[in-house]
Design a protein around this motif. Structure first.
Motif, mmCIF file in Angstrom:
data_model
loop_
_atom_site.group_PDB
_atom_site.id
_atom_site.type_symbol
_atom_site.label_atom_id
_atom_site.label_comp_id
_atom_site.label_asym_id
_atom_site.label_seq_id
_atom_site.Cartn_x
_atom_site.Cartn_y
_atom_site.Cartn_z
ATOM 1 N N SER A 262 -51.185 -19.595 -33.334
ATOM 2 C CA SER A 262 -52.407 -18.875 -33.666
ATOM 3 C C SER A 262 -53.483 -19.238 -32.659
ATOM 4 N N LEU A 263 -54.191 -18.220 -32.184
ATOM 5 C CA LEU A 263 -55.286 -18.419 -31.248
ATOM 6 C C LEU A 263 -56.562 -17.885 -31.881
ATOM 7 N N LEU A 264 -57.511 -18.772 -32.097
ATOM 8 C CA LEU A 264 -58.779 -18.384 -32.710
ATOM 9 C C LEU A 264 -59.889 -18.686 -31.727
ATOM 10 N N GLY A 265 -60.693 -17.673 -31.388
ATOM 11 C CA GLY A 265 -61.726 -17.938 -30.404
ATOM 12 C C GLY A 265 -62.738 -16.822 -30.262
ATOM 13 N N ILE A 266 -63.536 -16.946 -29.212
ATOM 14 C CA ILE A 266 -64.582 -15.984 -28.900
ATOM 15 C C ILE A 266 -64.494 -15.629 -27.411
ATOM 16 N N GLU A 267 -65.105 -14.519 -27.042
ATOM 17 C CA GLU A 267 -65.331 -14.225 -25.636
ATOM 18 C C GLU A 267 -66.675 -14.824 -25.247
ATOM 19 N N SER A 268 -66.691 -15.518 -24.110
ATOM 20 C CA SER A 268 -67.908 -16.187 -23.664
ATOM 21 C C SER A 268 -68.156 -15.865 -22.188
ATOM 22 N N ASP A 269 -69.429 -15.832 -21.807
ATOM 23 C CA ASP A 269 -69.764 -15.608 -20.397
ATOM 24 C C ASP A 269 -69.584 -16.874 -19.568
ATOM 25 N N LYS A 270 -69.513 -18.017 -20.229
ATOM 26 C CA LYS A 270 -69.405 -19.276 -19.491
ATOM 27 C C LYS A 270 -68.354 -20.187 -20.126
ATOM 28 N N ALA A 271 -67.819 -21.076 -19.293
ATOM 29 C CA ALA A 271 -66.862 -22.070 -19.785
ATOM 30 C C ALA A 271 -67.598 -23.147 -20.569
ATOM 31 N N ILE A 272 -66.929 -23.692 -21.569
ATOM 32 C CA ILE A 272 -67.495 -24.776 -22.391
ATOM 33 C C ILE A 272 -66.507 -25.940 -22.314
ATOM 34 N N THR A 273 -66.888 -26.975 -21.558
ATOM 35 C CA THR A 273 -65.920 -28.048 -21.276
ATOM 36 C C THR A 273 -66.452 -29.423 -21.659
ATOM 37 N N ASP A 274 -67.271 -29.494 -22.744
ATOM 38 C CA ASP A 274 -67.754 -30.813 -23.125
ATOM 39 C C ASP A 274 -66.671 -31.667 -23.747
ATOM 40 N N SER A 275 -66.999 -32.940 -23.903
ATOM 41 C CA SER A 275 -65.998 -33.933 -24.304
ATOM 42 C C SER A 275 -65.444 -33.672 -25.705
ATOM 43 N N ILE A 276 -66.255 -33.071 -26.583
ATOM 44 C CA ILE A 276 -65.745 -32.787 -27.936
ATOM 45 C C ILE A 276 -64.607 -31.780 -27.853
ATOM 46 N N GLY A 277 -64.776 -30.761 -27.010
ATOM 47 C CA GLY A 277 -63.706 -29.785 -26.802
ATOM 48 C C GLY A 277 -62.462 -30.435 -26.261
ATOM 49 N N TYR A 278 -62.633 -31.401 -25.365
ATOM 50 C CA TYR A 278 -61.491 -32.150 -24.813
ATOM 51 C C TYR A 278 -60.763 -32.908 -25.923
ATOM 52 N N LYS A 279 -61.510 -33.602 -26.744
ATOM 53 C CA LYS A 279 -60.911 -34.409 -27.811
ATOM 54 C C LYS A 279 -60.224 -33.546 -28.859
ATOM 55 N N LYS A 280 -60.765 -32.356 -29.097
ATOM 56 C CA LYS A 280 -60.221 -31.471 -30.135
ATOM 57 C C LYS A 280 -59.225 -30.448 -29.585
ATOM 58 N N GLY A 281 -58.984 -30.475 -28.274
ATOM 59 C CA GLY A 281 -57.963 -29.593 -27.698
ATOM 60 C C GLY A 281 -58.350 -28.136 -27.607
ATOM 61 N N LEU A 282 -59.653 -27.842 -27.426
ATOM 62 C CA LEU A 282 -60.074 -26.458 -27.252
ATOM 63 C C LEU A 282 -59.778 -25.991 -25.830
#
Length: 461
Positions: A262-282
């Motif tokens: 399952s892929l759950l997400g949004i379309e974004s104009d910019k990448a979001i690469t903060d550390s929380i995303g790294y830890k949570k596997g986004l």
């Protein structure tokens, strides 16, 4: 208006589907289905690429026999995998499949050269041991692929494109699955290539969906006895990117592709690469118009598929159409955490029972309760992912669009509505094919504004 031919290849099967857009309606007709076969060699799994190309040629012949107005062909596939091209332009060997496990020491070596945190900060890809970055490093440093004549690599949809047209392409959405792109500037990351000592010459510049159309090469036309010009359009090569193109998304929409994963997400104009995303596997992956799909990739209806196969083996043949009735009969509540152990359980039913007992101290035995727990746990996992995406993107989600085969499961839809507490809109079941077709039609000039067309997709048959 002419027709387009969509090849949608998954990791177990592929399909050729004719699409025609008229009077605000997209008509789809499947004309060929085939397996995407693999071969075993030295305990490694490879794609049988000759078989895949042969089936694609069969699909083209069948399509033209069915509809002589076909003007374009588009190809989308699964991500990460690729083939090596030698100096003469020939495929060096069958592409290795992501199902071949890359040794842990390879992954450790990669992240000694570039830390996993720094890698995520650049490319925004979550860790999966089959990502292209690890496969390439393994090929170059362990299989000594250059000594065997390798010169350039092409991702699977781009490799098929090359075989049909003779043109080498490195398309944005499929390249974004590799762990080798800079998610912010949407080009190859020189930092990653230099840190890993990967030669820059093994790839070309990144190109984007809809930018190129090349005709079938002369040899293919002669082999298939084609007399009219047919273009192959550069679409979004990654199947999930195509699926999101096929979604009627608004500014405040999220999407949920319900499949084995399952892929759950949004379309974004910019990448979001903060550390929380790294830890949570986004994950940050490419989308149409150089946008980003910022999403959570998680175990999906695989849980339900595995339960069905286990019950079938036990000669209790419960079909998916009976799941809604069974789960509706259960009075049980609560959910369990879906972790990596659910990917390869010895027995999915037993694992669900064990995890529920561990959490609630309640013994579960009946199939209706096991199913209800599975559905609840999926719903809860989606809720956790959506909350995190809203937080990191600073974007309020006001509705969710469901895509893919899971749209046929009424109880799953009911569960999603309950846990997400948002308006739910059903997009196309054939989402990847829809997106594949729309990019081709846009390139042909038959669709002027793809965003306007997306709003009507719910009406597509």
């Amino acid at each position: 208006m002419g027709s387009v031919l969509c090849f949608d290849l998954g990791a177990s099967s592929g399909r050729a589907i004719i699409a025609r857009y008229k009077q605000d309606n997209l008509e789809l007709k499947e004309i060929h289905r085939f397996s995407t076969e693999t071969l075993k060699e030295d305990k490694k799994t490879y794609w049988n690429f000759d078989h895949i190309m042969n089936e694609i040629k069969i699909g083209i012949k069948k399509a033209l026999k069915e509809d002589n107005d076909i003007e374009s062909i588009g190809i989308d596939t699964w991500g990460c995998d690729y083939g090596w091209i030698d100096k003469n332009g020939n495929l060096l060997r069958n592409p290795r499949s992501y199902r071949t496990e890359i040794p842990d020491k390879v992954i450790q070596e990669v992240h000694k050269k570039i830390s996993s945190e720094k890698h995520y900060e650049i490319c925004g890809n979550a860790y999966f041991n089959f990502n292209t970055i690890y496969q390439l490093y393994y090929d170059i440093n362990y299989e000594k692929i250059f000594s065997k004549g390798a010169q350039e690599f092409l991702f699977i949809p781009n490799l098929i494109y090359y075989k049909l047209t003779g043109k080498k392409i490195w398309e944005y959405t499929i390249a974004s699955t590799s762990g080798l792109l800079d998610a912010k500037n949407k080009k190859w990351s020189n930092v990653i290539f230099n840190k890993l000592e990967l030669p820059l010459e093994i790839k070309g510049d990144i190109t984007y969906p809809g930018e190129f159309m090349f005709s079938l090469k002369k040899e293919i036309m002669e082999e298939l006895k084609i007399t009219k010009k047919i273009n192959v359009t550069l679409i979004a090569g990654h199947d999930s990117a195509c699926a999101v193109i096929g979604a009627p998304l608004g500014e405040s929409s999220a999407y949920l592709i319900n499949g084995t994963w399952s892929l759950l997400g949004i379309e974004s104009d910019k990448a979001i690469t903060d550390s929380i995303g790294y830890k949570k596997g986004l994950v940050n992956e490419g989308a149409l118009n150089k946008k980003i799909r910022f999403m959570s990739m998680m175990i999906g209806t695989w849980i339900l598929q595995k339960l069905r196969s286990e019950w079938k083996e036990a000669r209790e043949n419960i079909e998916f159409k009976n799941f809604e009735r069974l789960a509706s009969q259960s009075k049980i509540s609560g959910e369990i955490d879906i972790t990596d152990k659910f990917l390869t359980p010895d027995n999915m039913g037993n694992l669900i029972k064990e995890e529920y007992l561990k959490k609630y101290k309640i013994q579960v035995e009946e199939k209706k309760d096991i199913l209800k727990i599975a559905y609840n746990s999926l719903g809860n996992r989606y809720k956790e992912s959506l909350d995190l995406i809203e937080k990191l993107s600073e974007k309020e989600i006001k509705n969710i669009v469901l895509l893919g085969g899971g749209n046929q499961d009424k109880f799953l839809i009911k569960t999603i509505k309950k846990y997400l507490n948002l308006p739910v809109e059903l997009g196309p079941i054939e989402a990847s094919v829809t997106g594949n077709a729309l990019v081709q039609l846009m390139a042909l000039g038959e669709i002027k504004n793809i965003d306007e067309v997306r709003k009507k997709i719910v009406e597509f048959k």
